[in-house]
Motif scaffolding. Structure first.
Motif, PDB file in Angstrom:
ATOM      1  N   MET A   1       0.858  -1.172   0.000  1.00 46.08           N
ATOM      2  CA  MET A   1       0.000   0.000   0.000  1.00 46.08           C
ATOM      3  C   MET A   1       0.902   1.231   0.000  1.00 46.08           C
ATOM      4  SD  MET A   1      -2.908   1.159   2.768  1.00 46.08           S
ATOM      5  CE  MET A   1      -4.207   0.178   2.073  1.00 46.08           C
ATOM      6  N   HIS A   4      -0.021   7.463   0.516  1.00 45.43           N
ATOM      7  CA  HIS A   4      -1.230   8.277   0.321  1.00 45.43           C
ATOM      8  C   HIS A   4      -2.495   7.475   0.646  1.00 45.43           C
ATOM      9  CE1 HIS A   4      -3.962  11.219  -1.361  1.00 45.43           C
ATOM     10  NE2 HIS A   4      -4.500  10.264  -2.098  1.00 45.43           N
ATOM     11  N   ARG A   5      -2.570   6.226   0.186  1.00 46.92           N
ATOM     12  CA  ARG A   5      -3.738   5.381   0.475  1.00 46.92           C
ATOM     13  C   ARG A   5      -3.833   5.062   1.959  1.00 46.92           C
ATOM     14  NH1 ARG A   5      -4.362   0.193  -2.560  1.00 46.92           N
ATOM     15  NH2 ARG A   5      -6.387   0.300  -1.575  1.00 46.92           N
ATOM     16  N   ASN A   8      -5.236   8.055   3.711  1.00 45.76           N
ATOM     17  CA  ASN A   8      -6.671   8.139   3.428  1.00 45.76           C
ATOM     18  C   ASN A   8      -7.468   7.208   4.346  1.00 45.76           C
ATOM     19  OD1 ASN A   8      -7.572  10.010   1.636  1.00 45.76           O
ATOM     20  ND2 ASN A   8      -7.774   8.607  -0.083  1.00 45.76           N
ATOM     21  N   ALA A   9      -6.999   5.968   4.449  1.00 47.21           N
ATOM     22  CA  ALA A   9      -7.695   4.981   5.279  1.00 47.21           C
ATOM     23  C   ALA A   9      -7.653   5.377   6.753  1.00 47.21           C
ATOM     24  CB  ALA A   9      -7.078   3.597   5.076  1.00 47.21           C
ATOM     25  N   ALA A  59     -12.287   5.788   0.826  1.00 44.79           N
ATOM     26  CA  ALA A  59     -11.019   5.309   1.367  1.00 44.79           C
ATOM     27  C   ALA A  59     -10.786   3.839   1.047  1.00 44.79           C
ATOM     28  CB  ALA A  59     -10.974   5.531   2.872  1.00 44.79           C
ATOM     29  N   ASP A  60     -11.702   3.221   0.311  1.00 43.99           N
ATOM     30  CA  ASP A  60     -11.619   1.819  -0.111  1.00 43.99           C
ATOM     31  C   ASP A  60     -11.680   0.846   1.068  1.00 43.99           C
ATOM     32  OD1 ASP A  60     -11.590   0.106  -2.319  1.00 43.99           O
ATOM     33  OD2 ASP A  60      -9.432  -0.236  -2.142  1.00 43.99           O
ATOM     34  N   THR A  79      -8.123  -4.269   2.040  1.00 45.44           N
ATOM     35  CA  THR A  79      -7.587  -2.934   2.288  1.00 45.44           C
ATOM     36  C   THR A  79      -7.029  -2.844   3.700  1.00 45.44           C
ATOM     37  OG1 THR A  79      -9.153  -1.933   0.743  1.00 45.44           O
ATOM     38  CG2 THR A  79      -8.123  -0.462   2.338  1.00 45.44           C
TER      39      THR A  79
END
Length: 110
Positions: A1, A4-5, A8-9, A59-60, A79
């Motif tokens: 991952m 940035h992701r 977000n999460a 945010a998936d 995720t």
């Protein structure tokens, strides 16, 4: 991952209601929960719930499936596993194999 992701999460989960929603969907497992069930269980208005579900989806962390007039939501465990792997990537003083049991434990497709 990527970083940035992960941010977000983590940002999405940093709100008490969104964290409650995500944990509730984890408990629901592969059956997920309809939006109305989530609202009832958490005693929250549907418009408040809708906004928070949108943030978690962006945010998936969750996904949805329309079932007639209802929408069912599911936790995206892949995720969460990716986020935990990212956070633990350099753990244990340069001995990442020591953290592998933790990652293996959450590797189920709940």
């Amino acid at each position: 991952m990527e970083k940035h992701r992960a941010l977000n999460a983590l940002s999405a989960l940093s709100h008490d209601l969104r964290l409650d929603i995500f944990r509730l969907l984890i408990k629901a497992g592969p059956l997920g929960m309809a939006a109305g069930q989530i609202a009832d269980r958490l005693e929250v208005r549907s418009n408040t719930l809708s906004n928070n579900l949108t943030i978690l989806t962006s945010a998936d962390l969750i996904r949805s499936n329309r079932e007639g007039r209802s929408i069912r939501y599911f936790a995206r465990m892949e995720t969460m596993r990716g986020l935990l792997a990212f956070l633990m990537e350099d753990c244990c003083g340069g001995h990442p194999h020591l953290c592998q049991p933790v990652l293996d434990q959450i590797a189920c497709d709940c």
